[in-house]
Design an enzyme around this catalytic site. Structure first.
Site, PDB file in Angstrom:
ATOM      1  N   HIS A 265      23.772 -13.694  21.041  1.00 36.25           N
ATOM      2  CA  HIS A 265      24.209 -12.320  20.793  1.00 36.25           C
ATOM      3  C   HIS A 265      23.567 -11.772  19.510  1.00 36.25           C
ATOM      4  O   HIS A 265      22.915 -10.725  19.515  1.00 36.25           O
ATOM      5  CB  HIS A 265      25.739 -12.291  20.684  1.00 36.25           C
ATOM      6  CG  HIS A 265      26.316 -10.932  20.461  1.00 36.25           C
ATOM      7  ND1 HIS A 265      26.839 -10.177  21.477  1.00 36.25           N
ATOM      8  CD2 HIS A 265      26.433 -10.175  19.339  1.00 36.25           C
ATOM      9  CE1 HIS A 265      27.262  -9.016  20.992  1.00 36.25           C
ATOM     10  NE2 HIS A 265      27.027  -8.986  19.692  1.00 36.25           N
ATOM     11  N   GLU A 266      23.722 -12.514  18.426  1.00 35.19           N
ATOM     12  CA  GLU A 266      23.215 -12.018  17.140  1.00 35.19           C
ATOM     13  C   GLU A 266      21.684 -11.968  17.135  1.00 35.19           C
ATOM     14  O   GLU A 266      21.091 -11.037  16.572  1.00 35.19           O
ATOM     15  CB  GLU A 266      23.737 -12.880  15.983  1.00 35.19           C
ATOM     16  CG  GLU A 266      25.258 -12.882  15.814  1.00 35.19           C
ATOM     17  CD  GLU A 266      25.905 -11.512  15.683  1.00 35.19           C
ATOM     18  OE1 GLU A 266      25.242 -10.578  15.181  1.00 35.19           O
ATOM     19  OE2 GLU A 266      27.073 -11.358  16.098  1.00 35.19           O
ATOM     20  N   HIS A 269      20.549  -8.775  18.585  1.00 30.41           N
ATOM     21  CA  HIS A 269      20.548  -7.690  17.590  1.00 30.41           C
ATOM     22  C   HIS A 269      19.318  -7.806  16.676  1.00 30.41           C
ATOM     23  O   HIS A 269      18.645  -6.828  16.386  1.00 30.41           O
ATOM     24  CB  HIS A 269      21.799  -7.775  16.709  1.00 30.41           C
ATOM     25  CG  HIS A 269      23.056  -7.255  17.344  1.00 30.41           C
ATOM     26  ND1 HIS A 269      23.170  -5.976  17.841  1.00 30.41           N
ATOM     27  CD2 HIS A 269      24.280  -7.831  17.535  1.00 30.41           C
ATOM     28  CE1 HIS A 269      24.415  -5.784  18.313  1.00 30.41           C
ATOM     29  NE2 HIS A 269      25.098  -6.905  18.146  1.00 30.41           N
ATOM     30  N   GLU A 295      24.144  -2.881  20.948  1.00 27.52           N
ATOM     31  CA  GLU A 295      24.982  -3.816  21.692  1.00 27.52           C
ATOM     32  C   GLU A 295      24.356  -4.144  23.058  1.00 27.52           C
ATOM     33  O   GLU A 295      24.552  -5.235  23.585  1.00 27.52           O
ATOM     34  CB  GLU A 295      26.377  -3.197  21.832  1.00 27.52           C
ATOM     35  CG  GLU A 295      27.499  -4.184  22.001  1.00 27.52           C
ATOM     36  CD  GLU A 295      27.699  -5.193  20.871  1.00 27.52           C
ATOM     37  OE1 GLU A 295      27.164  -4.992  19.757  1.00 27.52           O
ATOM     38  OE2 GLU A 295      28.373  -6.198  21.116  1.00 27.52           O
TER      39      GLU A 295
HETATM   40 ZN    ZN Z   1      27.177  -7.180  18.580  1.00 32.21          ZN
END
Ligand code: ZN
Length: 501
Positions: A265-266, A269, A295
């Site tokens: 997830h990170e 980003h 997101e």
């Molecule tokens: Zn996030």
């Protein structure tokens, strides 16, 4: 650059960007390294830098620079870097100057106290302790909206801070379709036998989890030449400057998912910010298009890649090798089902793909009702619990696991929640558009090759930075505005197969 007025503007904006990134570095340090007694001094440093940044945004000098640059770029293609820079900067400058400086300091004061009160209230599961603080925050948020009057809806100016140009009515209509269909899906899943995920409830040594998690993000294209991975209480990603985008992680010995999916997830980003071209560096264009777009990137890697069968075709034998005792006897298919278990959860951050958006819709509805004054703050816990029962079929046993679970409201972040759900929708729209141009994307992923995916995102999303408003960018890439249908199809197909619906 030949256009001299634009160049003058860029020099000025470069300094604002530096101030912002120094604050990011201080924030990173606060979460990762700072000793506990440093917090008061750090608070002063943040306030000083934020004050200087605000002065720069609202100064007559910027007004002059912008006027001159607007004249110089008047005839240019509106999609050019120069015209986009002027347009986006003007928008941000207007927003900053429309807000009364007295409101800014009052908001900082009230939210600092509200956050302390929230920590205490949550620990004691005592909503009454937080209630007057929240009432104060909402009052200030209404005043904030008034700075931007007239508006269609009092929530519009708040949403606009996270999703430029997006209207409350648009989000409400998207969520209306989504809510009915997702509630139906969850009921259908609940009627089926539950998948077995007991093999996930074992001890997975920390060092091996960390090594595996790093291997995955390296393969995704996240290179430690351009960043760092550290431990912090709440994982986050932050850009310190061009070529320095860091993220943090958590490793939990009894839960394999936290580190693995958190990292993906990170890193999603981080790869977005790293993919923004150097020509936009040190300007307001060196950002994602919106929070939902950001997101969309993190969710895409975490869920559409990380919780997919093709991904594990390649990675699962490696994971088994790292944890032979724990996973040696678990088949790929059983593992895939286990990591995709659907179960209504009290806690948003612990919820699965099929139920996550319902947590968001509940919050959005309550935020809107509070802003409209239709819901009183003291009625909030009851309204929360009633919706949890309606949408997810569960009622929180206490407010700590209910209305008090998120930090957002105490920080005054009204308008932020919907971006999480919108990001999920955008992730699938992008995925479908990508699949049209890379027909064998799933085979590539099954080979452990993610460069095709990253390259497509760079070309279609990252390259533009914040040049386009989110709805415009989705349309540009997919031909449609943000649309719940592809996401719903994705959920139905995926969980239809896992739960034999
Ligand atoms: Zn996030």
């Amino acid at each position: 650059m030949k256009n001299s007025k634009i160049q003058n503007l860029r020099v000025y904006l470069g300094e604002i960007s530096d101030l912002l990134h120094v604050q990011a570095l201080l924030g990173w340090d606060q979460q990762v390294c700072m000793p506990p007694s440093g917090s008061e001094a750090r608070g002063h440093q943040f306030a000083t830098l934020a004050g200087i940044e605000h002065q720069r945004w609202t100064s007559p000098k910027l007004e002059k620079l912008l006027n001159a640059a607007e004249q110089e770029t008047a005839g240019l293609d509106p999609e050019s870097d120069e015209a986009s820079l002027v347009r986006v900067t003007r928008r941000l400058q207007r927003k900053r100057t429309q807000v009364n400086p007295a409101w800014v300091s009052e908001f900082a004061r009230v939210t600092a106290m509200a956050q302390d009160a929230w920590v205490e209230a949550r620990a004691a599961s005592n909503f009454a302790h937080f209630e007057p603080h929240l009432a104060g925050v909402i009052e200030l948020r209404r005043d904030y909206a008034e700075f931007f009057a007239p508006f269609q809806h009092v929530y519009d100016p708040l949403l606009d801070d996270f999703e430029p140009g997006m209207k409350t009515s648009e989000v409400q209509s998207i969520f209306k379709t989504l809510r009915a269909e997702q509630v139906k899906l969850i009921k259908a899943i609940a009627a089926k036998p539950q998948v077995d995920e007991r093999f996930l409830q074992q001890r997975f040594p920390i060092a091996r989890q960390d090594k595996f998690g790093r291997q995955v993000v390296r393969r995704m294209g996240y290179d430690l030449k351009n960043g760092r991975i550290d431990i912090s209480a709440h994982p986050f990603t932050t850009t310190i400057g061009r070529g320095d985008v860091r993220f943090t992680t958590q490793v939990n010995i009894s839960d394999l998912s936290t580190c693995l999916f958190g990292n993906m997830h990170e890193a999603g980003h981080a790869l977005y910010d790293l993919g923004i071209p150097s020509s936009l560096a040190r300007t307001p264009l060196a950002e994602g298009a919106s929070m939902a777009f950001h997101e969309s990137q993190s969710r895409l890697w975490e869920n559409l890649v990380g919780r997919s069968l093709p991904f594990w075709k390649f990675q699962y034998p490696r994971l088994q090798k790292a944890f032979p005792m724990q996973l040696g006897g678990v088949s790929l298919d059983a593992f895939y089902r286990g990591i995709n278990l659907v179960e209504p959860s009290l806690i948003r951050v612990a919820s699965d793909e099929a139920t996550y958006n319902l947590h968001i819709m509940l919050r959005l509805e309550l935020e809107i009702a509070l802003m409209e004054g239709k819901l009183k703050v003291n009625e909030l816990p009851e309204a929360w619990n009633a919706r949890m029962q309606d949408y997810l079929g569960i009622t929180p046993p206490d407010d700590a696991r209910g209305v008090l679970q998120d930090i957002h409201w105490s920080a005054g972040s009204f308008g932020y929640f919907p971006t999480y759900a919108l990001g999920n929708l955008v992730s699938v729209q992008l995925w479908e558009a990508m699949r049209k141009s890379i027909a064998d994307i799933e085979e590539q992923i099954a080979q452990g090759e993610y460069a095709g995916l990253l390259g497509w995102m760079r070309e279609n999303v990252h390259r533009h930075g914040a040049k386009y408003e989110p709805q415009r960018l989705v349309r540009r890439i997919t031909g449609r505005p943000i649309d719940p249908a592809p996401y719903l199809n994705y959920l139905k197909t995926k969980y239809g197969a896992i739960y034999n619906l």
